[in-house]
Design an enzyme around this catalytic site. Structure first.
Site: not given
Ligand code: GDP
Ligand code: MN
Length: 359
Positions: A97, A178
């Protein structure tokens, strides 16, 4: 403003971040022949699509077409899927992530990184490392590398991507940039999912992107035009269909009067066939978030039985509030009553019903 995944993917790619490539389709026929595997990804502005059934893996063209036709026209978390991103698939060895967002407490950007990437990041927040970024100094490369060094072996490829991600974060005036997952594949690190949220206060600097995002709505208007229907997109969540511009305007006012917000203006004109009314219902439902439809028909040369048949053919997971009077009214009402619909004689009663259905 949250960008669609395929737009964010392109922005990351253009900044030099290795991203899984792909193309956008709005019909299963647009699937191109491919060799290995592709991932079909519903383009809806929500996370967790994987778990909600919005991400499908296909290993040949036919399978891809079948899955694409299932996705297109379905809803993911109540959002209608009108576009699918066809992305090259990878075998994944590890999922990370990676994001940069604004930390409200320290009032500066913060880099978030986790070795537990993929779909479950929300539940593993304790595994996330946070590296604050001083906007006046920029990324501190040695600090970044030593922080990363405590959790991954080969720091450099991550650091390279993070630098580029920070460039995108700045140049797009983002509040979030992201990549989740950033996947370790046989080709090295590849971004599989992309998310960018642009600070609305900076939208004047991103007119091009704004136009691109609005295109989704524009497309409904263009499709309507092609079918001889006049559709105008509005801000609300109650679909409105009527015959005659004056009647549709009055319908919008009635919705507002009862505290609702119309999602659109749609005039099917006079003498609309069952087919036209079905197309009108389809169009109204293309707009994300529409859960109640107000159909207001004062049928002259239009026939109430045709209207009724169209509504039944399109019976859907949304509320229909129908005001039906005019030619072949009794037939139309009988057809609808048999199918379990309430039909109103008064425009106000139907409008009120359409608003209350959402409460
Ligand atoms: P999200 O659920 O909306 O965040 O959508 P993602 O694009 O992140 O995809 C969800 C999950 O699907 C990922 O975490 C992966 O596990 C899986 N996935 C996505 N792309 C690929 C791929 O190319 N290959 C494989 N094997 N899985 C993928
Ligand atoms: Mn994701």
């Amino acid at each position: 403003m949250r960008l669609y995944e395929h737009v964010a993917n392109r922005i990351f790619s253009e900044a030099g971040i290795p991203m899984a490539g792909g193309y956008v389709i709005s019909s299963p026929d647009d699937i191109k022949d491919f060799e290995n595997k592709v991932v079909l990804k519903a383009q809806v502005l929500t996370g967790g699509r994987g778990k909600a059934g919005g991400i499908k893996l296909a290993s040949d063209t036919n399978e891809a077409k079948t899955l694409a036709s299932e996705l297109l026209g379905s809803t993911i978390k109540d959002l209608p899927v009108t576009k699918v991103f066809v992305q090259n698939a990878f075998d994944i060895n590890a999922e990370y992530y990676l994001s940069i967002t604004v930390d409200r407490q320290s009032k500066q950007p913060v880099l978030l990184f986790s070795v537990a990437g993929g779909v479950d990041i929300e539940s593993t927040s304790e595994n996330v490392i946070k590296i604050p970024i001083d906007p006046l100094i920029g990324l501190d490369e040695s600090g970044l590398k030593s922080a990363l060094g405590s959790i991954v072996d080969d720091v450099n490829p991550f650091a390279t991507i993070i630098k580029k991600l920070y460039d995108v974060f700045l140049s797009s005036d983002a509040t979030l940039a992201e990549i989740n997952p950033l996947a370790l594949t046989s080709e090295g690190l590849v971004g599989l999912d992309a998310k960018i949220i642009i600070d609305d206060n900076s939208l004047f600097r991103h007119e091009g992107l704004k136009a691109e995002e609005l295109l989704a709505v524009d497309l409904i208007e263009r499709e309507a035009e092609g079918k001889g229907l006049s559709y105008v997109s509005l801000d609300g969540d109650i679909g409105v269909i009527g015959c005659g511009a004056g009647l549709v305007m009055a319908s919008l006012d009635a919705i507002e009067a009862f505290g609702g917000k119309p999602a659109n203006f749609l005039d099917v004109g006079g003498g609309a066939s069952q087919e036209t009314i079905e197309a009108a219902i389809d169009l109204v439902l293309k707009k994300p978030g529409v859960k109640s439809i107000f159909i207001n028909m004062f049928a002259g040369i239009t026939r109430c039985d045709e209207i009724a048949k169209a509504i039944i053919a399109k019976k859907h997971d949304v509320n229909f509030s129908i005001r039906l009077v005019g030619t072949l009214e009794d037939e139309g009402k009988k057809i609808l009553a048999n199918a379990g619909f309430d039909v109103f004689d008064s425009m106000d009663d139907a409008a009120k019903n359409a608003v209350e259905a959402l409460r």
